[in-house]
Design a protein around this motif. Structure first.
Motif, short mmCIF file in Angstrom:
data_model
loop_
_atom_site.label_atom_id
_atom_site.label_comp_id
_atom_site.label_asym_id
_atom_site.label_seq_id
_atom_site.Cartn_x
_atom_site.Cartn_y
_atom_site.Cartn_z
N PHE A 67 0.83 -1.19 0.00
CA PHE A 67 0.00 0.00 0.00
C PHE A 67 0.88 1.26 0.00
CE2 PHE A 67 -2.21 3.42 2.22
CZ PHE A 67 -3.38 3.53 1.47
N ARG A 68 1.90 1.27 0.84
CA ARG A 68 2.80 2.44 0.90
C ARG A 68 3.55 2.62 -0.42
NH1 ARG A 68 3.63 0.55 6.27
NH2 ARG A 68 5.54 -0.51 5.65
N GLU A 69 3.97 1.51 -1.03
CA GLU A 69 4.64 1.60 -2.33
C GLU A 69 3.74 2.25 -3.38
OE1 GLU A 69 5.65 -2.41 -3.37
OE2 GLU A 69 7.37 -2.48 -1.99
N LEU A 70 2.49 1.81 -3.42
CA LEU A 70 1.54 2.36 -4.39
C LEU A 70 1.31 3.85 -4.13
CD1 LEU A 70 -1.03 -0.58 -4.48
CD2 LEU A 70 0.50 0.14 -6.35
N ARG A 71 1.17 4.22 -2.88
CA ARG A 71 0.95 5.63 -2.55
C ARG A 71 2.17 6.48 -2.92
NH1 ARG A 71 -2.63 8.42 -2.35
NH2 ARG A 71 -2.26 9.54 -0.43
N GLN A 72 3.36 5.96 -2.71
CA GLN A 72 4.58 6.70 -3.08
C GLN A 72 4.70 6.88 -4.58
OE1 GLN A 72 7.72 4.47 -1.17
NE2 GLN A 72 7.64 5.72 0.68
N ARG A 73 4.11 5.96 -5.34
CA ARG A 73 4.11 6.08 -6.80
C ARG A 73 3.03 7.03 -7.29
NH1 ARG A 73 3.71 0.46 -9.21
NH2 ARG A 73 4.75 -0.68 -7.59
N GLY A 74 2.25 7.58 -6.35
CA GLY A 74 1.23 8.54 -6.72
C GLY A 74 -0.15 7.96 -6.94
N VAL A 75 -0.34 6.69 -6.60
CA VAL A 75 -1.65 6.07 -6.75
C VAL A 75 -2.58 6.64 -5.68
CG1 VAL A 75 -2.92 3.88 -6.68
CG2 VAL A 75 -0.64 3.98 -7.74
N ASP A 76 -3.77 6.97 -6.09
CA ASP A 76 -4.79 7.49 -5.18
C ASP A 76 -5.03 6.51 -4.03
OD1 ASP A 76 -7.25 9.26 -4.62
OD2 ASP A 76 -8.14 7.26 -4.89
N HIS A 77 -5.37 7.05 -2.87
CA HIS A 77 -5.57 6.26 -1.65
C HIS A 77 -6.56 5.10 -1.88
CE1 HIS A 77 -5.97 5.51 2.68
NE2 HIS A 77 -7.26 5.36 2.44
N LEU A 78 -7.73 5.42 -2.42
CA LEU A 78 -8.75 4.38 -2.62
C LEU A 78 -8.34 3.37 -3.68
CD1 LEU A 78 -12.05 6.44 -2.31
CD2 LEU A 78 -11.05 4.86 -0.65
N ASP A 79 -7.67 3.83 -4.74
CA ASP A 79 -7.20 2.90 -5.77
C ASP A 79 -6.12 1.97 -5.20
OD1 ASP A 79 -8.91 3.92 -7.66
OD2 ASP A 79 -7.41 5.31 -8.51
#
Length: 156
Positions: A67-79
């Motif tokens: 989840f943290r990796e995705l968020r660091q890549r700019g992915v929206d929280h819900l996505d």
């Protein structure tokens, strides 16, 4: 170190004398744990540290790391949350998050898995470097407080 009694300072001096003969990394190297409430200094081998003072690794659950990796890549929280649910399952993600928050509520005094790994990495580097060898000293936080354990390095 000013928080040590003369008896504890003598113990530390003796250990530092022995430590200076160390120039290779091994599991019996000492880590000191200072309980300020009881004025006790406990010597633990580096190989036993995680058993004696278990670090909190709840934040290292694969679901939370992803989840943290995705968020660091700019992915929206819900996505990011939905992707994790697809990859790991909704129940698994919820369980990882629940364990993380329970650990936060219990408190770990800042003694996380990354803090533990940092201590090991730094200690190994200092032992294998030329020059005097220090001993890590963890000044333990009082059990009912929100303060963190404090890592100090004792030099000869």
């Amino acid at each position: 170190m000013s928080t040590l009694t003369p008896r504890l300072q003598r113990q530390l001096s003796e250990l530092l004398g022995v430590q200076q003969q160390q120039n290779r990394w091994h599991g019996a190297l000492p880590v000191l744990l200072l309980d300020r409430c009881w004025l006790q200094l406990q010597r633990v081998g580096v190989e036993d540290l995680a058993r004696v003072l278990p670090p909190d690794s709840s934040g290292e659950a694969p679901e939370l790391v992803r989840f943290r990796e995705l968020r660091q890549r700019g992915v929206d929280h819900l996505d990011a949350q939905e992707r994790c649910w697809e990859e790991f399952g909704r129940e698994s993600c919820s369980l990882a998050l629940r364990r993380f928050w329970e650990a936060q509520e219990r408190g770990h005094h800042g003694w996380t898995f990354s803090a533990y790994l940092h201590l090991l990495e730094r200690y190994r580097h200092l032992i294998e470097a030329d020059g005097p060898s220090p001993i890590p000293l963890l000044v333990l936080a009082r059990s009912s407080s929100l303060e963190h354990h404090q890592l100090q390095w004792c030099w000869p």
